[in-house]
Design a protein around this motif. Structure first.
Motif, PDB file in Angstrom:
ATOM      1  N   ALA A  40      94.919   8.114  35.935  1.00 57.76           N
ATOM      2  CA  ALA A  40      96.250   7.277  35.488  1.00 57.76           C
ATOM      3  C   ALA A  40      97.364   8.330  36.616  1.00 57.76           C
ATOM      4  CB  ALA A  40      96.821   6.951  34.344  1.00 57.76           C
ATOM      5  N   CYS A  41      97.458   9.545  36.525  1.00 54.61           N
ATOM      6  CA  CYS A  41      98.622  10.472  36.770  1.00 54.61           C
ATOM      7  C   CYS A  41      97.866  10.636  38.521  1.00 54.61           C
ATOM      8  CB  CYS A  41      98.942  11.961  36.387  1.00 54.61           C
ATOM      9  SG  CYS A  41      99.174  11.734  34.620  1.00 54.61           S
ATOM     10  N   GLU A  42      96.499  11.130  38.908  1.00 54.08           N
ATOM     11  CA  GLU A  42      96.092  11.589  39.994  1.00 54.08           C
ATOM     12  C   GLU A  42      96.927  10.601  41.493  1.00 54.08           C
ATOM     13  OE1 GLU A  42      91.920  12.773  42.264  1.00 54.08           O
ATOM     14  OE2 GLU A  42      92.220  12.217  40.116  1.00 54.08           O
ATOM     15  N   PRO A  43      96.157   9.090  41.598  1.00 57.01           N
ATOM     16  CA  PRO A  43      96.835   8.382  42.525  1.00 57.01           C
ATOM     17  C   PRO A  43      98.580   9.039  42.905  1.00 57.01           C
ATOM     18  CG  PRO A  43      95.359   7.511  40.590  1.00 57.01           C
ATOM     19  CD  PRO A  43      95.905   8.526  40.135  1.00 57.01           C
ATOM     20  N   PHE A  44      99.175   8.849  41.855  1.00 59.70           N
ATOM     21  CA  PHE A  44     101.005   9.007  42.384  1.00 59.70           C
ATOM     22  C   PHE A  44     100.666  10.405  43.447  1.00 59.70           C
ATOM     23  CE2 PHE A  44     101.760   6.984  38.528  1.00 59.70           C
ATOM     24  CZ  PHE A  44     101.788   6.485  38.723  1.00 59.70           C
ATOM     25  N   GLY A  45     100.290  11.357  42.847  1.00 58.90           N
ATOM     26  CA  GLY A  45     100.394  12.125  43.491  1.00 58.90           C
ATOM     27  C   GLY A  45      99.607  12.002  45.486  1.00 58.90           C
ATOM     28  N   ALA A  51     106.378  23.140  29.759  1.00 58.39           N
ATOM     29  CA  ALA A  51     106.803  23.126  30.900  1.00 58.39           C
ATOM     30  C   ALA A  51     107.048  21.733  30.891  1.00 58.39           C
ATOM     31  CB  ALA A  51     105.849  23.240  32.447  1.00 58.39           C
ATOM     32  N   GLY A  52     106.893  20.704  30.039  1.00 60.02           N
ATOM     33  CA  GLY A  52     107.381  19.878  29.656  1.00 60.02           C
ATOM     34  C   GLY A  52     108.061  19.656  29.133  1.00 60.02           C
ATOM     35  N   LYS A  53     108.756  21.042  27.767  1.00 61.84           N
ATOM     36  CA  LYS A  53     109.333  20.966  27.317  1.00 61.84           C
ATOM     37  C   LYS A  53     111.151  21.778  28.435  1.00 61.84           C
ATOM     38  CE  LYS A  53     107.444  22.284  22.899  1.00 61.84           C
ATOM     39  NZ  LYS A  53     106.581  22.859  21.942  1.00 61.84           N
ATOM     40  N   LEU A  54     110.993  22.391  29.493  1.00 64.60           N
ATOM     41  CA  LEU A  54     111.719  22.929  29.799  1.00 64.60           C
ATOM     42  C   LEU A  54     112.646  21.395  31.044  1.00 64.60           C
ATOM     43  CD1 LEU A  54     110.259  26.324  31.113  1.00 64.60           C
ATOM     44  CD2 LEU A  54     112.762  25.501  29.791  1.00 64.60           C
ATOM     45  N   ALA A  66      96.541  18.244  41.463  1.00 65.08           N
ATOM     46  CA  ALA A  66      96.049  19.551  40.664  1.00 65.08           C
ATOM     47  C   ALA A  66      96.188  18.628  39.122  1.00 65.08           C
ATOM     48  CB  ALA A  66      96.505  20.726  40.751  1.00 65.08           C
ATOM     49  N   LEU A  67      97.085  19.126  38.667  1.00 65.97           N
ATOM     50  CA  LEU A  67      97.715  19.258  37.073  1.00 65.97           C
ATOM     51  C   LEU A  67      96.714  17.667  36.317  1.00 65.97           C
ATOM     52  CD1 LEU A  67     100.135  18.591  34.586  1.00 65.97           C
ATOM     53  CD2 LEU A  67     100.905  16.768  35.555  1.00 65.97           C
ATOM     54  N   SER A  68      96.703  16.432  37.082  1.00 61.23           N
ATOM     55  CA  SER A  68      96.140  15.424  37.108  1.00 61.23           C
ATOM     56  C   SER A  68      94.547  15.533  36.677  1.00 61.23           C
ATOM     57  CB  SER A  68      95.834  13.842  37.955  1.00 61.23           C
ATOM     58  OG  SER A  68      95.581  14.090  38.935  1.00 61.23           O
ATOM     59  N   GLN A  69      94.197  16.584  37.419  1.00 61.55           N
ATOM     60  CA  GLN A  69      92.573  17.285  36.704  1.00 61.55           C
ATOM     61  C   GLN A  69      92.578  17.998  35.791  1.00 61.55           C
ATOM     62  OE1 GLN A  69      90.043  18.029  40.586  1.00 61.55           O
ATOM     63  NE2 GLN A  69      91.249  16.557  41.677  1.00 61.55           N
ATOM     64  N   GLN A  70      93.594  19.001  35.574  1.00 63.36           N
ATOM     65  CA  GLN A  70      93.111  19.158  34.366  1.00 63.36           C
ATOM     66  C   GLN A  70      93.030  18.782  33.897  1.00 63.36           C
ATOM     67  OE1 GLN A  70      92.144  22.300  35.565  1.00 63.36           O
ATOM     68  NE2 GLN A  70      94.395  23.694  35.004  1.00 63.36           N
ATOM     69  N   ILE A  71      94.290  17.763  33.284  1.00 64.43           N
ATOM     70  CA  ILE A  71      94.637  17.207  31.858  1.00 64.43           C
ATOM     71  C   ILE A  71      93.120  17.337  30.887  1.00 64.43           C
ATOM     72  CG2 ILE A  71      95.729  14.774  30.701  1.00 64.43           C
ATOM     73  CD1 ILE A  71      97.539  15.201  32.850  1.00 64.43           C
ATOM     74  N   PRO A  72      92.107  15.980  32.107  1.00 69.42           N
ATOM     75  CA  PRO A  72      91.139  15.959  31.027  1.00 69.42           C
ATOM     76  C   PRO A  72      90.563  17.323  30.220  1.00 69.42           C
ATOM     77  CG  PRO A  72      91.041  14.916  33.054  1.00 69.42           C
ATOM     78  CD  PRO A  72      92.264  15.776  32.840  1.00 69.42           C
ATOM     79  N   THR A 120     102.356  12.555  27.056  1.00 69.94           N
ATOM     80  CA  THR A 120     104.180  12.245  27.274  1.00 69.94           C
ATOM     81  C   THR A 120     104.072  13.437  28.205  1.00 69.94           C
ATOM     82  OG1 THR A 120     104.226  11.026  25.557  1.00 69.94           O
ATOM     83  CG2 THR A 120     105.962  11.601  27.138  1.00 69.94           C
ATOM     84  N   SER A 121     104.430  14.459  28.424  1.00 70.04           N
ATOM     85  CA  SER A 121     104.604  15.955  29.163  1.00 70.04           C
ATOM     86  C   SER A 121     104.014  15.593  29.683  1.00 70.04           C
ATOM     87  CB  SER A 121     104.512  16.995  28.555  1.00 70.04           C
ATOM     88  OG  SER A 121     105.149  17.356  26.618  1.00 70.04           O
ATOM     89  N   GLN A 122     102.640  15.734  30.461  1.00 69.98           N
ATOM     90  CA  GLN A 122     101.732  15.286  31.420  1.00 69.98           C
ATOM     91  C   GLN A 122     102.420  14.541  32.365  1.00 69.98           C
ATOM     92  OE1 GLN A 122     100.967  15.870  29.042  1.00 69.98           O
ATOM     93  NE2 GLN A 122      98.914  17.538  28.121  1.00 69.98           N
ATOM     94  N   LEU A 123     102.075  13.421  31.638  1.00 75.08           N
ATOM     95  CA  LEU A 123     103.231  11.606  32.477  1.00 75.08           C
ATOM     96  C   LEU A 123     103.939  12.367  33.702  1.00 75.08           C
ATOM     97  CD1 LEU A 123     102.177   9.396  30.411  1.00 75.08           C
ATOM     98  CD2 LEU A 123     100.932   9.474  32.744  1.00 75.08           C
TER      99      LEU A 123
END
Length: 274
Positions: free
Chosen positions: A174-179, A60-63, A155-161, A121-124
């Motif tokens: 770091a990603c979760e607070p944005f959502g 998805a990040g590549k798209l 949900a994405l932020s909780q998958q990353i770890p 990078t892709s996740q961010l």
């Protein structure tokens, strides 16, 4: 007589200080030569997930379309002329394939496969795009859509770890607070049905949150796998087996420390001493 007593006291003080220091030094030396374990790979096997949400999310990040019609996502935008709502909608529409692919990955089991070479990078970038889409939908008065985008970011932020060590965990944190912020900004604008659905999804995400102990276990496994070739057949094993003098051992230890990545130095010191 008083001088003699003072001398005895001073000698006792010196012994009280030097004896524990010498004992610790001798203990470290003894453990390094005779007790230091051979580090073996932990018996932790990662099940091969097919499909794996990690691979799908990277796809998805590549798209992602990073710039469309002059619009681009910036984590800290400082624009003299704000984008129009039409421009922002067009940007979100251009990234629909990436967002749909991401949602496909969120529905799959996730297992990080990067090991010590994690690159978020892709996740961010996906998180920033989701938050951008959430704010665009909110400005367009599409609050159910905005809620879904914000929840996807959480949900994405909780998958990353999952399956990773400390760096993936910190990236997810770091990603979760944005959502969360994007969802909080529209919380009082949601209708009852959307608010209830958001609350149910948040509760489900909280139940499946990865425990911190799993991250520590994975970090330990990764660090030990890095040290294994060094301790087993490497300079430390050579030092232990040949009975190198203490002075030479200090030199060898300093050389050994230079072989370890900077972020692993602390773990190395702990493993070396215990």
């Amino acid at each position: 007589m008083s001088r003699f007593i003072r001398g005895v006291r001073r000698a006792a003080q010196v012994l009280a200080i030097t004896t524990p220091v010498l004992g610790i030094a001798l203990g470290i030396w003894y453990r390094a030569h005779y007790v230091m374990p051979i580090y073996e790979e932990d018996a932790v096997s990662h099940a091969v997930l097919l499909p794996n949400g990690y691979d799908t999310i990277l796809a998805a990040g590549k798209l992602l379309v990073k710039k469309h019609d002059g619009v681009e996502v910036n984590p800290w935008p400082k624009l003299k002329t704000p984008y129009t709502l039409a421009q922002r909608k067009a940007f979100v529409a251009a990234n629909k394939p990436a967002i749909n692919k991401l949602r496909e990955g969120l529905a799959q089991e996730y297992q990080d496969q990067s090991g010590e070479r994690f690159n978020g990078t892709s996740q961010l970038a996906l998180t920033r795009t989701l938050v951008f889409a959430a704010k665009t939908s909110a400005d367009a008065r599409d609050f159910p859509g905005a809620s879904r985008y914000a929840l996807d970011a959480i949900a994405l932020s909780q998958q990353i770890p999952r399956g990773g060590g400390m760096i993936p965990l910190m990236t997810g944190n770091a990603c979760e607070p944005f959502g969360q912020k994007a969802l909080w900004e529209i919380a009082d604008k949601l209708d009852a049905k959307t608010a209830r659905a958001a609350a149910v999804r948040l509760a489900a995400l909280e139940k499946t949150r990865l425990p911190l102990s799993a991250t520590f276990q994975e970090e330990k496994r990764t660090v030990r796998s890095q040290f294994q070739p060094i301790f087993n057949g490497g300079p430390i094993a050579a030092w232990r087996n040949t009975g190198t003098a203490f002075g030479e051992a200090q030199v060898m230890t300093s050389q050994f420390m230079k072989m370890i990545p900077g972020e692993s130095t602390a773990e190395c010191q702990v493993l070396f001493l215990v």
